[in-house]
Design a protein around this motif. Structure first.
Motif: not given
Length: 264
Positions: A54, A57, A60, A226, A229
């Motif tokens: 996360a 990413d 993010v 996920e 995130k």
């Protein structure tokens, strides 16, 4: 002697300056993670890799960069009433390098405990951290990630105090099919999916609190990264996700509840 004094002053400045920068952040976020006995070792690994994924990413990282004063973040693990540990933080995330360093540090940190689940103690410690941080105008947020469906009503008093302090509590309930759990050593058995309203109902009604509070559920541990995130994106970009009608049930004034990507 002069050189020693200059060195001492430099060391003191090096200690104080990061704290001053952290206190000036746009967002102060405590990532509070349940590591009690209901989480197996393999599930713990999935959670830790979920944090790494996360915070690595691109979306993010871009959202972190939109916070001009940075994001102050701490990762805290809890289980029983005597097991609440600040594993990492406070860190100030301002760019990809700082976010990746935080992600990797969280991912490699060993598990702190495996006791029972005392949710209210963890939330109380997270709130104390936020209030002691003297954050200057920052949004104060606690993230709770857990697969436990209740706490015997222990969080009610803490929750009210958190609301009064202007702290927001968001949640990431992890859906599991465990048939038994415990709170302070007492065994409780599931009714359907963790009783009336399920684990999502418990976190919606009894845990999330404060301005713009919401939850994002993970279908299981494999979905954790996920779901995390998506929750971070809502928190990092102030107002954008929370004002989006797509994450709020139609005809309802209740806080937004998002399904995990795997559930859609």
């Amino acid at each position: 002697m002069l050189m020693k004094r200059l060195l001492a002053a430099f060391v003191l400045l090096a200690v104080l300056l990061p704290w001053r920068n952290v206190s000036a952040a746009d967002l102060a976020l405590v990532l509070l993670t349940d590591v009690s006995g209901s989480m197996g070792d393999d599930e713990f690994k999935l959670v830790k890799e979920g944090y790494r994924a996360a915070f690595s990413d691109p979306e993010v990282l871009a959202a972190i960069a939109k916070n001009s004063r940075g994001v102050a973040v701490a990762y805290v693990e809890f289980s029983d009433e005597n097991s609440v540990l600040v594993v990492k933080g406070w860190d100030l995330l301002t760019d990809s390098a700082s976010a990746l360093a935080f992600a990797n540090a969280v991912a490699v940190a060993p598990r702190s405990s495996t006791g029972n689940t005392a949710l209210s103690n963890g939330i109380q410690r997270a709130a104390e951290m936020l209030l002691a941080g003297n954050f200057d105008g920052a949004r104060l947020v606690i993230d709770v990630a857990s697969d436990h469906p209740g706490d015997g009503g222990q969080s009610a008093y803490v929750r009210q105090r958190i609301i009064e302090a202007g702290i927001t509590v968001n949640a990431l309930p992890i859906m599991t099919h465990n048939r038994a759990g415990s709170f302070d050593g007492r065994t409780t058995f599931a009714s359907g999916q963790w009783g009336l309203g399920g684990i999502v109902g418990f976190y919606r009604e009894s845990v999330i609190a404060g301005p713009g509070s919401f939850l994002v559920e993970a279908n299981d541990y494999t979905d954790f990264g996920e779901a995390l995130k998506r929750k971070l994106l809502l928190e990092l970009i102030a107002g954008s996700g929370l004002e989006d009608a797509s994450v709020r049930p139609k005809g309802s004034s209740a806080p937004p509840v998002m399904q995990s990507a795997a559930a859609e």
